[in-house]
Design a protein around this motif. Structure first.
Motif, PDB file in Angstrom:
ATOM      1  N   UNK A 138       8.806 -62.454  20.310  1.00 34.34           N
ATOM      2  CA  UNK A 138       7.599 -62.375  19.488  1.00 34.34           C
ATOM      3  C   UNK A 138       6.535 -61.559  20.203  1.00 34.34           C
ATOM      4  N   UNK A 139       6.333 -61.827  21.486  1.00 40.34           N
ATOM      5  CA  UNK A 139       5.310 -61.098  22.243  1.00 40.34           C
ATOM      6  C   UNK A 139       5.603 -59.597  22.275  1.00 40.34           C
ATOM      7  N   UNK A 140       6.856 -59.246  22.500  1.00 41.64           N
ATOM      8  CA  UNK A 140       7.237 -57.825  22.506  1.00 41.64           C
ATOM      9  C   UNK A 140       7.033 -57.204  21.127  1.00 41.64           C
ATOM     10  N   UNK A 141       7.392 -57.929  20.098  1.00 44.43           N
ATOM     11  CA  UNK A 141       7.224 -57.424  18.733  1.00 44.43           C
ATOM     12  C   UNK A 141       5.747 -57.244  18.394  1.00 44.43           C
ATOM     13  N   UNK A 142       4.906 -58.156  18.856  1.00 46.62           N
ATOM     14  CA  UNK A 142       3.480 -58.034  18.582  1.00 46.62           C
ATOM     15  C   UNK A 142       2.926 -56.754  19.217  1.00 46.62           C
ATOM     16  N   UNK A 143       3.310 -56.490  20.451  1.00 39.53           N
ATOM     17  CA  UNK A 143       2.866 -55.265  21.122  1.00 39.53           C
ATOM     18  C   UNK A 143       3.339 -54.036  20.346  1.00 39.53           C
ATOM     19  N   UNK A 144       4.571 -54.054  19.944  1.00 38.64           N
ATOM     20  CA  UNK A 144       5.164 -52.916  19.230  1.00 38.64           C
ATOM     21  C   UNK A 144       4.448 -52.639  17.894  1.00 38.64           C
ATOM     22  N   UNK A 145       4.119 -53.689  17.190  1.00 37.64           N
ATOM     23  CA  UNK A 145       3.549 -53.540  15.843  1.00 37.64           C
ATOM     24  C   UNK A 145       2.037 -53.591  15.768  1.00 37.64           C
ATOM     25  N   UNK A 146       1.382 -53.871  16.885  1.00 36.33           N
ATOM     26  CA  UNK A 146      -0.073 -53.924  16.921  1.00 36.33           C
ATOM     27  C   UNK A 146      -0.599 -53.172  18.137  1.00 36.33           C
ATOM     28  N   UNK A 147      -0.388 -51.859  18.184  1.00 36.38           N
ATOM     29  CA  UNK A 147      -0.854 -51.105  19.364  1.00 36.38           C
ATOM     30  C   UNK A 147      -2.373 -51.158  19.479  1.00 36.38           C
ATOM     31  N   UNK A 148      -2.842 -51.117  20.729  1.00 41.96           N
ATOM     32  CA  UNK A 148      -4.299 -51.131  20.969  1.00 41.96           C
ATOM     33  C   UNK A 148      -4.976 -49.942  20.353  1.00 41.96           C
TER      34      UNK A 148
END
Length: 148
Positions: A138-148
């Motif tokens: 989930x954490x990896x997916x969040x980074x992937x789909x919500x870039x800064x």
């Protein structure tokens, strides 16, 4: 209960307690309802893990590390607030590091509990390993789909 098993149980209690404190700060640190809900779920799961290890130690009449709990809660909360101030992606990256440590530790403990005497404990450890792996995904997916 042998010393190595006692050490491992305390190690897991400590690690899970730290994760709970770190993730708790994320629940209220954002206006993003989805992000907050995910961390709320992780707190619930990691708290259950910590409670399990505390109960096993308690049943064996072994003192549950109390100083660790309070110190780690303060440290986890502080680190959580500092990292969150740099953005959700950095928070997720630290979460991935914590989960990776938990995964490595669970795998080692599972290997150490191959003895049939520990089959119930081993089964629980495998369930908790899956939880940690799902959190990492989930954490990896969040980074992937919500870039800064």
């Amino acid at each position: 209960m042998d010393e190595k098993l006692i050490f491992r149980l305390k190690e897991f209690y400590t690690l899970e307690t730290f994760q709970v404190a770190f993730y708790k700060t994320q629940v209220t640190s954002t206006c993003n309802e989805y992000y907050s809900k995910a961390f709320e779920k992780m707190v619930q799961i990691e708290s259950a893990h910590a409670d399990f290890f505390a109960q096993v130690l308690d049943k064996a009449n072994i003192e549950v590390p109390t100083i660790v709990g309070s110190v780690f809660e303060i440290a986890g909360g502080y680190i959580g607030r500092v990292v969150e101030s740099t953005g959700p992606n950095n928070t997720c990256k630290l979460g991935i590091a914590l989960e990776t440590k938990a995964i490595e530790t669970y795998r080692a403990f599972i290997t150490e509990t191959r003895d049939k005497h520990y089959s119930e404990l081993r089964n629980t450890l495998m369930e908790y390993l899956l939880d940690e792996e799902f959190h990492t995904l989930w954490l990896k997916d969040y980074i992937k789909n919500h870039p800064n």
